[in-house]
Design a protein around this motif. Structure first.
Motif, PDB file in Angstrom:
ATOM      1  N   ASP A 115      11.926  -1.264   0.558  1.00 36.43           N
ATOM      2  CA  ASP A 115      12.584  -1.370  -0.607  1.00 36.43           C
ATOM      3  C   ASP A 115      13.133  -0.410  -0.724  1.00 36.43           C
ATOM      4  N   ASP A 116      11.633   0.524  -1.110  1.00 37.35           N
ATOM      5  CA  ASP A 116      11.575   1.695  -1.641  1.00 37.35           C
ATOM      6  C   ASP A 116      12.150   2.966  -1.136  1.00 37.35           C
ATOM      7  N   ARG A 135      15.787   2.590  -1.163  1.00 34.00           N
ATOM      8  CA  ARG A 135      16.673   2.752  -2.386  1.00 34.00           C
ATOM      9  C   ARG A 135      15.934   4.197  -3.355  1.00 34.00           C
ATOM     10  N   ASN A 169       5.252  -4.159   4.904  1.00 29.35           N
ATOM     11  CA  ASN A 169       4.763  -4.423   3.654  1.00 29.35           C
ATOM     12  C   ASN A 169       6.638  -3.856   2.674  1.00 29.35           C
ATOM     13  N   GLN A 170       7.255  -5.812   2.633  1.00 34.65           N
ATOM     14  CA  GLN A 170       8.355  -5.265   2.424  1.00 34.65           C
ATOM     15  C   GLN A 170       8.438  -4.509   0.800  1.00 34.65           C
ATOM     16  N   GLN A 171       7.839  -4.545  -0.043  1.00 38.90           N
ATOM     17  CA  GLN A 171       8.689  -3.762  -1.782  1.00 38.90           C
ATOM     18  C   GLN A 171       8.826  -1.974  -0.831  1.00 38.90           C
ATOM     19  N   ALA A 172       7.394  -2.137   0.188  1.00 38.93           N
ATOM     20  CA  ALA A 172       7.483  -0.399   0.352  1.00 38.93           C
ATOM     21  C   ALA A 172       8.741  -0.058   1.063  1.00 38.93           C
ATOM     22  N   THR A 216       5.344   2.550   6.275  1.00 40.93           N
ATOM     23  CA  THR A 216       5.296   2.202   5.414  1.00 40.93           C
ATOM     24  C   THR A 216       4.281   3.236   4.817  1.00 40.93           C
ATOM     25  N   ARG A 252      11.068  -5.501   9.290  1.00 40.35           N
ATOM     26  CA  ARG A 252       9.744  -5.897   7.928  1.00 40.35           C
ATOM     27  C   ARG A 252       9.345  -6.568   9.564  1.00 40.35           C
TER      28      ARG A 252
END
Length: 355
Positions: free
Chosen positions: A209-210, A213, A204-207, A179, A223
């Protein structure tokens, strides 16, 4: 020429006129169009990181520009060529074990200090002098894309790790610390090299997921919780099969347990490459390493021929620079660029000084 000069550790950068670099045999002068600002540049210039540099100097590790002058030993470079300036300078008097410095940033060890003193001035200036072998032709680019091509330096680091691991198409790869800026680039590079699946670890779960994507289902996010055994089991559950190769890119703040969680998940006869900034021993079990015939490899930066190969991956569309978000600063605003880079670190971002 105008340059940003560090006169002493923890002193403000001075933007001033300095003598133009003088060309020598085996060297090239480049008009700098853009130079990446590392997220931790402020820590280097304050002395906090303890890097082996000797002020006064012009900072700036690598960049993109156009050839101004070449020495008599250059046979293909021509004035006006767009080039990538590689900061990884190697001593020429010991082919087996050369000293390595990062021009404008640090020597690798005490042996490299004399080399660092000669090639200490980096790319936060209108011109830079670099060894001929450190100049890689980019081909035709738009001037406005020079800062985006500075991201090449970020992608080259994990590329060097995968070359050391002899990554093969179709293999399952684990990028430990995926991440951050170098780790996320490692995911992109592994996919560009043909990895069948890339396990991407991070907190960092958001990173994470990105990354999915951006790159699709070949990325398997994991994670991490900083519980070594639990994290290892999470990695193994996410893997589609045996893990062939582990590339560790964790930063200095990470723990040995975070490294081991990934390292010990590799299959028998697998390969592990360490490229992160961990400042402590990792305590790898001797018996496990021996009985499983695992190759453990330390790698700093990348071989010279990696640069042309990475440019080829970009030109082929296998690694896409249009993923990169670029913020540009004038040379006069170098201090603001350092602050911006620190506050906006992360995947697929470049802060650049454009003299």
């Amino acid at each position: 020429m105008k340059a940003a000069v560090l006169k002493a550790f923890d002193a403000p950068l001075a933007i001033e006129t300095v003598p133009d670099p003088v060309l020598g045999t085996g060297e090239v002068i480049v008009d700098v169009a853009a130079s990446k600002v590392l997220a931790y540049a402020g820590e280097v210039l304050s002395g906090k990181r303890g890097y082996l540099i000797t002020p006064p100097l012009v900072p700036g590790a690598g960049g993109v520009g156009r050839v101004r002058a070449v020495g008599p030993d250059a046979v293909q470079l021509a004035v006006g060529d767009w080039v990538f300036c590689d900061p990884t300078v190697r001593s020429r008097d010991d082919a087996a074990a050369p000293s390595i410095i990062l021009q404008g940033l640090t020597a690798g060890d005490a042996r490299g200090l004399s080399l660092q003193k000669y090639f200490r001035d980096g790319t936060w200036a209108e011109q830079v002098r670099v060894p001929t072998e450190n100049v890689a032709p980019l081909g035709t680019i738009e001037p406005g894309d020079a800062a985006r091509w500075c991201a090449l330096g970020t992608y080259l680091v994990p590329f060097g790790g995968f070359l050391a691991a002899n990554l093969q198409a179709g293999e399952t790869v684990l990028v430990n610390g995926a991440t951050g800026a170098f780790g996320s680039a490692g995911v992109a590079v592994a996919l560009g090299m043909g990895a069948g699946a890339v396990l991407a670890t991070g907190r960092n779960q958001q990173a994470l997921d990105d990354l999915v994507r951006r790159f699709g289902p070949r990325v398997r996010p994991v994670r991490m919780t900083v519980d070594e055994e639990a994290d290892r089991q999470s990695i193994l559950r996410a893997a589609p099969g045996p893990i062939d190769c582990v590339l560790d890119l964790l930063p200095p703040a990470a723990s040995a347990a975070q490294v081991r969680a990934a390292l010990l998940a590799v299959r028998p006869y697998g390969r592990v490459v360490l490229m992160g900034g961990l400042g402590q021993d990792i305590g790898v079990p001797y018996g496990w390493l021996m009985r499983n015939c695992v190759t453990l490899h330390g790698q700093w930066m990348y071989p010279r021929d990696a640069i042309g190969r990475m440019i080829g991956l970009v030109r082929a569309g296998l690694v896409k620079l249009d993923e990169v978000e670029v913020t540009r600063f004038a040379l006069d605003d170098a201090t603001a660029a350092i602050d911006h880079a620190a506050a906006n670190a992360g995947p697929f971002k470049v802060t650049a000084i454009c003299p």
